[in-house]
Design an enzyme around this catalytic site. Structure first.
Site, short mmCIF file in Angstrom:
data_model
loop_
_atom_site.label_atom_id
_atom_site.label_comp_id
_atom_site.label_asym_id
_atom_site.label_seq_id
_atom_site.Cartn_x
_atom_site.Cartn_y
_atom_site.Cartn_z
N GLY A 116 9.39 -37.85 -31.11
CA GLY A 116 8.78 -36.81 -31.92
C GLY A 116 8.71 -37.25 -33.37
N GLN A 121 7.80 -36.71 -42.41
CA GLN A 121 8.56 -37.96 -42.25
C GLN A 121 7.75 -39.19 -42.68
OE1 GLN A 121 9.91 -36.80 -38.06
NE2 GLN A 121 11.60 -38.06 -38.77
N CYS A 152 17.21 -39.04 -34.94
CA CYS A 152 16.05 -38.77 -35.78
C CYS A 152 15.58 -40.08 -36.42
CB CYS A 152 16.45 -37.77 -36.88
SG CYS A 152 15.10 -37.36 -37.99
N LEU A 153 14.27 -40.31 -36.41
CA LEU A 153 13.75 -41.55 -37.00
C LEU A 153 14.05 -41.64 -38.50
CD1 LEU A 153 10.28 -41.94 -35.22
CD2 LEU A 153 12.45 -43.08 -34.69
N HIS A 156 13.68 -29.39 -33.18
CA HIS A 156 14.08 -30.45 -34.11
C HIS A 156 12.92 -30.75 -35.08
CE1 HIS A 156 15.97 -34.50 -35.09
NE2 HIS A 156 14.74 -34.66 -35.53
N GLU A 157 11.72 -30.93 -34.53
CA GLU A 157 10.57 -31.28 -35.39
C GLU A 157 10.19 -30.11 -36.29
OE1 GLU A 157 9.99 -34.29 -35.60
OE2 GLU A 157 10.94 -34.89 -33.74
N HIS A 183 12.06 -30.04 -39.50
CA HIS A 183 11.52 -30.94 -40.53
C HIS A 183 10.49 -30.22 -41.40
CE1 HIS A 183 13.23 -34.86 -39.66
NE2 HIS A 183 12.96 -34.75 -38.38
CO CO Z 1 13.77 -35.92 -36.89
#
Ligand code: CO
Length: 174
Positions: free
Chosen positions: A45, A50, A96-97, A138-139, A142
């Site tokens: 995701g 991000q 998380c990236l 989660h997304e 952000h």
């Molecule tokens: Co993340």
């Protein structure tokens, strides 16, 4: 095109994103780039913020059960999402990236209903459970400038901050 993923503690990650109002080629390029970037980074995701774009846009792509591979055509492109119902509780070990190689358990709703717009601006409803429900929540965090580590209990959060500072001190760049 693969874009650079911002990592913690980049202050841009704290920005609150805004709704998309134009469903044009620029948006489609953003969505395509987000998918390219997510796949290149081995993520499931990604939120637009991000890669530094403060729009309420996210992409999610889970591996298929039959072959455990991500297939680009399965991607969820979710624009201006709103959670309209949630139920249950589930604990999942998230990553998380923007916080590479750190994983920890977070509690979220087990099922969510999300209303959103697709890339053409058409309203869609998604009823998600399992990993998809976790990823959506989660997304969406952000989009309001929140990272999963902010949901950790105090002691775990402190442990994370300590570990992360050490990483930066040791000059490990991600
Ligand atoms: Co993340």
């Amino acid at each position: 095109m693969i874009r650079q993923v911002l990592t913690y503690p980049d202050p841009v990650l704290k920005k609150v994103s805004r709704d998309v109002s134009t469903f044009d080629e620029e948006l489609h390029t953003l969505l395509d780039d987000m998918c390219d970037t997510m796949l290149a980074e081995n993520g499931i995701g990604l939120a637009a913020i991000q890669i530094g774009v403060d729009l309420n846009v996210l992409v999610i792509l889970l591996p298929r059960e039959e072959d455990d591979q991500q297939h680009r055509e399965d991607v969820f492109e979710i624009i201006n999402p709103k959670i309209t119902a949630k139920s249950g509780k589930e604990i999942y070990r998230e990553g998380c990236l923007s916080i590479p190689e750190y994983y920890d358990e977070v509690e979220r709703a087990a099922e969510v209903t999300v209303e959103y717009l697709d890339r053409t601006g058409t309203p869609q409803t998604l009823q998600a459970d399992g990993l998809l429900a976790i990823a959506v929540q989660h997304e969406m965090d952000h989009l309001s400038g929140q990272l999963f580590v902010e949901r950790l209990p105090m002691l775990k959060r402190k442990k994370f901050e300590k570990e992360w500072k050490k990483r930066i001190r040791d000059n490990k760049r991600f």
